[in-house]
Write an enzyme that holds these catalytic residues in place. Sequence first.
Site, short mmCIF file in Angstrom:
data_model
loop_
_atom_site.label_atom_id
_atom_site.label_comp_id
_atom_site.label_asym_id
_atom_site.label_seq_id
_atom_site.Cartn_x
_atom_site.Cartn_y
_atom_site.Cartn_z
N ARG A 17 10.69 5.36 -3.79
CA ARG A 17 9.38 5.80 -3.29
C ARG A 17 8.68 6.67 -4.33
O ARG A 17 9.25 7.03 -5.34
CB ARG A 17 9.53 6.54 -1.96
CG ARG A 17 10.45 7.76 -2.01
CD ARG A 17 10.03 8.85 -1.09
NE ARG A 17 8.75 9.41 -1.46
CZ ARG A 17 8.58 10.31 -2.43
NH1 ARG A 17 9.59 10.76 -3.14
NH2 ARG A 17 7.38 10.78 -2.70
N GLY A 18 7.41 7.02 -3.99
CA GLY A 18 6.57 7.75 -4.94
C GLY A 18 5.76 6.69 -5.68
O GLY A 18 6.34 5.72 -6.21
N ALA A 19 4.43 6.86 -5.67
CA ALA A 19 3.56 5.79 -6.18
C ALA A 19 3.90 5.37 -7.61
O ALA A 19 3.88 4.18 -7.94
CB ALA A 19 2.11 6.25 -6.07
N CYS A 124 4.10 16.84 0.25
CA CYS A 124 4.95 15.68 0.00
C CYS A 124 5.74 15.86 -1.30
O CYS A 124 6.09 16.99 -1.67
CB CYS A 124 4.12 14.40 -0.02
SG CYS A 124 5.12 12.90 0.14
N ASP A 193 -1.77 8.36 -4.05
CA ASP A 193 -1.30 6.97 -3.98
C ASP A 193 -2.41 6.03 -4.41
O ASP A 193 -2.15 4.93 -4.90
CB ASP A 193 -0.82 6.63 -2.57
CG ASP A 193 0.48 7.35 -2.28
OD1 ASP A 193 0.43 8.55 -1.94
OD2 ASP A 193 1.54 6.72 -2.43
N ASN A 203 -3.63 9.90 -0.10
CA ASN A 203 -2.32 10.49 -0.38
C ASN A 203 -1.61 10.72 0.95
O ASN A 203 -2.17 10.49 2.03
CB ASN A 203 -2.48 11.80 -1.17
CG ASN A 203 -1.18 12.29 -1.76
OD1 ASN A 203 -0.42 11.54 -2.36
ND2 ASN A 203 -0.87 13.56 -1.56
N LYS A 204 -0.39 11.21 0.89
CA LYS A 204 0.46 11.38 2.07
C LYS A 204 -0.31 12.00 3.24
O LYS A 204 -1.07 12.95 3.06
CB LYS A 204 1.66 12.26 1.69
CG LYS A 204 2.71 12.43 2.75
CD LYS A 204 3.27 11.13 3.27
CE LYS A 204 3.78 10.23 2.18
NZ LYS A 204 4.03 8.83 2.62
N LYS A 229 -3.41 4.61 -10.77
CA LYS A 229 -3.52 4.87 -9.32
C LYS A 229 -4.97 4.73 -8.84
O LYS A 229 -5.26 4.95 -7.67
CB LYS A 229 -2.96 6.24 -8.99
CG LYS A 229 -1.44 6.27 -9.16
CD LYS A 229 -0.85 7.60 -8.91
CE LYS A 229 0.64 7.56 -9.18
NZ LYS A 229 1.19 8.90 -9.34
P1 RI2 Z 1 3.96 10.28 -7.60
C1 RI2 Z 1 3.98 9.42 -2.40
O1 RI2 Z 1 3.99 8.44 -1.40
C2 RI2 Z 1 3.26 10.68 -1.99
O2 RI2 Z 1 2.14 10.43 -1.17
C3 RI2 Z 1 2.89 11.23 -3.34
O3 RI2 Z 1 1.89 12.22 -3.29
C4 RI2 Z 1 2.41 9.96 -4.03
O4 RI2 Z 1 3.33 8.95 -3.59
C5 RI2 Z 1 2.38 10.02 -5.52
O5 RI2 Z 1 3.66 10.21 -6.03
P2 RI2 Z 1 5.36 7.95 -0.66
O6 RI2 Z 1 5.96 6.87 -1.57
O7 RI2 Z 1 3.64 8.94 -8.19
O8 RI2 Z 1 6.26 9.12 -0.45
O9 RI2 Z 1 3.13 11.38 -8.18
O10 RI2 Z 1 4.88 7.34 0.63
O11 RI2 Z 1 5.45 10.58 -7.65
#
Ligand code: RI2
Length: 314
Positions: A17-19, A124, A193, A203-204, A229
């Site tokens: 996870r994380g975009a 988040c 995101d 975003n979250k 993004k």
């Molecule tokens: P980075 C995450 O989504 C969060 O919303 C976070 O702020 C965003 O992705 C960007 O993350 P999820 O995958 O790329 O937890 O900066 O639903 O790590």
Amino acid sequence: MKQLKETAQKIKTMEIRGAGRIARAAAAELRDYAGRLKTDEPDEFNKKMKYAAGLLVSTRPTAVSLPNAVRWVMRYKGETVDEAKSSIKKLADEFIANSENAVRKIGEMGARRVRDGDTIMTHCNSAAATSIFASAHAQGKEINVIATESRPRMQGLITIKQLDNLGINTTLIVDSAVRYFMKEVDLVIMGADAVTVNGSVINKIGTSQLALAAHESRKNVIIAAETYKFSPRTILGELVEIEERDSGEVLSREKLGEFSNVSVKNPAFDVTPREYIDLICTEVGAIPPEMAYIIIREYLGWELGEMNSDGKEY
Ligand code: RI2
């Protein structure tokens, strides 16, 4: 095929996870999947690659980094399958290296906005936002981070662990306490995101209420977001789809079964209008949200004509 499906499943279930991370994982999977394909027939190879691309893109609908990464790799060229494979490898490796570099650069740039002694609220778990905290801390600035739990998936726990490992003082709060603590905050830094052409940030879930509370108390909100993004399709007038996740993440099916008239909603993201955002920190510069169009046109590296008009990525 098995590994491709496993990667897709890991993204869907948020094991990955994380975009930014899902974008890199998709690029790496396309590269590895291509490497594993046995055929010498370009048509068959291209068909299989298209299928893989579509499967990966379908796993999570909101984080635009995912289709952007897939589209980057799918620009491969080659007359033969071997040529196509090496083109895919080059593009995927390039995307992954650029992405890691971008997160580092955002950290360095964003840290300039952090002052010694600042209390920073975040939401988040964002690698790009954490990069700013890490960079500011490495510069010797004493910072305190207030991190939200980020229900229902509790990504805030990942944030506090990462910050604790870095030696950064962190306070964990429940999501509904953001306004209560806003008076103690100097700066808000969060990830994204997706960023739309009009500078709105997706975003979250909970990001927009945090940004609203910050706006009310005149605290600056910085969004840490790599250029991939930003959503090219929003130039075509499309809206970013907000992922609605399983209700079981909020209330177990068993518990929900005890009620006759109750339903659960579980949107994973929300939209923060640009009026509540002071700066978007990208790897090519810190920009006002109003400049999103320029980023999409100048830095994403493809023309609008390359996009399908039917709303489907592949
Ligand atoms: P980075 C995450 O989504 C969060 O919303 C976070 O702020 C965003 O992705 C960007 O993350 P999820 O995958 O790329 O937890 O900066 O639903 O790590």
